[in-house]
Write an enzyme that holds these catalytic residues in place. Structure first.
Site, PDB file in Angstrom:
ATOM      1  CG  ASN A 117      -4.091  -1.751  -1.224  1.00  0.00           C
ATOM      2  OD1 ASN A 117      -5.020  -2.515  -1.444  1.00  0.00           O
ATOM      3  ND2 ASN A 117      -3.258  -1.903  -0.229  1.00  0.00           N
ATOM      4  CB  VAL A 118      -1.682  -4.849  -5.357  1.00  0.00           C
ATOM      5  CG1 VAL A 118      -2.108  -4.140  -6.636  1.00  0.00           C
ATOM      6  CG2 VAL A 118      -0.211  -4.594  -5.080  1.00  0.00           C
ATOM      7  CG  HIS A 145      -4.311   5.079  -2.323  1.00  0.00           C
ATOM      8  ND1 HIS A 145      -5.389   4.374  -2.819  1.00  0.00           N
ATOM      9  CD2 HIS A 145      -3.856   4.383  -1.263  1.00  0.00           C
ATOM     10  CE1 HIS A 145      -5.578   3.293  -2.073  1.00  0.00           C
ATOM     11  NE2 HIS A 145      -4.659   3.275  -1.129  1.00  0.00           N
ATOM     12  N   GLY A 196      -4.757  -5.346  14.689  1.00  0.00           N
ATOM     13  CA  GLY A 196      -3.598  -5.060  15.526  1.00  0.00           C
ATOM     14  C   GLY A 196      -2.359  -4.774  14.732  1.00  0.00           C
ATOM     15  N   GLY A 197      -2.539  -4.225  13.534  1.00  0.00           N
ATOM     16  CA  GLY A 197      -1.390  -3.855  12.706  1.00  0.00           C
ATOM     17  C   GLY A 197      -0.610  -2.704  13.326  1.00  0.00           C
ATOM     18  CG  HIS A 216       0.525  13.019   1.040  1.00  0.00           C
ATOM     19  ND1 HIS A 216      -0.765  13.305   0.683  1.00  0.00           N
ATOM     20  CD2 HIS A 216       0.465  12.003   1.946  1.00  0.00           C
ATOM     21  CE1 HIS A 216      -1.592  12.492   1.344  1.00  0.00           C
ATOM     22  NE2 HIS A 216      -0.869  11.692   2.102  1.00  0.00           N
ATOM     23  CG  HIS A 262     -18.537  13.203   5.821  1.00  0.00           C
ATOM     24  ND1 HIS A 262     -17.757  12.087   5.645  1.00  0.00           N
ATOM     25  CD2 HIS A 262     -17.677  14.238   5.970  1.00  0.00           C
ATOM     26  CE1 HIS A 262     -16.484  12.425   5.695  1.00  0.00           C
ATOM     27  NE2 HIS A 262     -16.404  13.733   5.887  1.00  0.00           N
ATOM     28  CG  HIS A 279      -9.288   7.963 -15.823  1.00  0.00           C
ATOM     29  ND1 HIS A 279      -9.986   7.135 -14.967  1.00  0.00           N
ATOM     30  CD2 HIS A 279      -9.240   9.171 -15.212  1.00  0.00           C
ATOM     31  CE1 HIS A 279     -10.347   7.820 -13.897  1.00  0.00           C
ATOM     32  NE2 HIS A 279      -9.901   9.054 -14.014  1.00  0.00           N
ATOM     33  CB  SER A 327      -0.905  -0.001   1.241  1.00  0.00           C
ATOM     34  OG  SER A 327      -1.748   1.137   1.256  1.00  0.00           O
TER      35      SER A 327
END
Length: 301
Positions: free
Chosen positions: A109-110, A107, A259-260, A97, A176, A146, A93
């Site tokens: 992640n795999v 960002h 608990g990472g 920035h 939100h 894309h 992951s």
């Protein structure tokens, strides 16, 4: 269905972390610090963070491989049949920035999950994707991002990109705020058909495709001159990143509930951010253009 090769997945993920860190470091000129960590409940990982770079204010690229006797609530909420199974979860992951507000945050992640129970077939799946969060939008950057995503999906079927693009748009939606976090990309989860080799190949294509999608944008924007106005808007929009990760992101919840290592889980947070009450961009401004032209969902390719 061919059986999962956990070792092959792990080796790919470790190599992917190495490659991404090497290339980001080469572009920036700064180096990553590495922390190896162990999880009390089983497993561990290595976290790499670049801080105060020439181009990247902070970049984190994490590898983790954790295991345990029972799946956490965040993982069984939409798969209740997994309750009571032992599990292994591994993945890479990353969040980048940049310092320059004209370079978007990115960002990726795999990941791979497998849950097992004596006397039963293992349940496994892949997930991942990548998404882009610009502060100042550029049409050519959005199209390139894309198009790269579409092209890597193409060998796996004509329906793959539209489906995973929509999933990304739906997932990275800040409910939100009633707005997208950025301009999307790809998101997939629970991928386990038609067989392991096919799914593993797709996960590899997504992981390897991230740099192809991101680095050309960095190169195009890194020399653009910016000032206090752009920096203030960047820090304000980073607040949306924080809100999404802490309120809606399943990966954050999974990491904390298993608990990472908290420092590794929250390395996705920007190093500096600001919140402003009831901010409204000036009509016709470049800041307003982000809301008008880039955050609304659209087909870029």
């Amino acid at each position: 269905m061919n059986s999962p090769d956990i070792h092959a997945v792990k080796q790919f993920l470790l190599q992917l972390q190495d490659t991404i860190c090497q290339q980001l470091s080469q572009v920036d000129g700064a180096t990553f610090e590495e922390d190896e960590w162990q999880r009390e409940g089983g497993g561990g990982g290595r976290s790499r963070v670049l801080r105060g770079g020439n181009i990247f204010e902070q970049a984190g690229v994490n590898f983790s491989h954790v295991h345990g006797d029972a799946m956490p609530a965040s993982a069984t909420a939409h798969r209740p049949e997994l309750a009571g199974r032992s599990f292994e979860a591994m993945g890479v992951s990353l969040v980048v920035h940049p310092l320059n507000p004209y370079i978007p945050t990115s960002h990726a992640n795999v990941r791979f999950f497998i849950a097992e129970k004596p006397g039963y077939e293992p349940v496994w799946w892949f997930g991942g994707g990548f998404d882009l969060t610009p502060f100042y939008g550029f049409e050519e950057d959005a199209i390139h991002w894309h198009k790269t995503a579409r092209d890597l999906c193409q060998p796996f079927g004509d329906d793959v990109f539209p489906r995973y693009k929509k999933w990304c748009d739906d997932y990275f939606f800040i409910k939100h705020r009633n707005e997208q976090r950025g301009i999307g990309g790809l998101f997939f989860d629970d991928l386990n058909t038609p067989d392991f080799d096919h799914c593993f190949s797709f996960m590899q294509a997504v992981g390897n495709g991230y740099l192809d999608a991101y680095l050309p944008i960095v190169e195009r924007r890194k020399a653009m001159v910016w000032g206090e106005r752009e920096r203030e808007f960047q820090l304000y929009r980073r607040g949306r990143y924080v809100e999404f990760n802490l309120v809606w992101d399943r990966g954050t919840l999974f990491g904390l509930q298993t608990g990472g290592r908290t420092e590794s889980i929250l390395m996705s947070m920007p190093p500096l951010v600001r919140f402003e009450y009831n901010y409204q961009p000036e009509e016709g401004s470049p800041e307003a253009a982000l809301y008008r032209d880039f955050l609304p969902v659209k087909d870029w390719v």
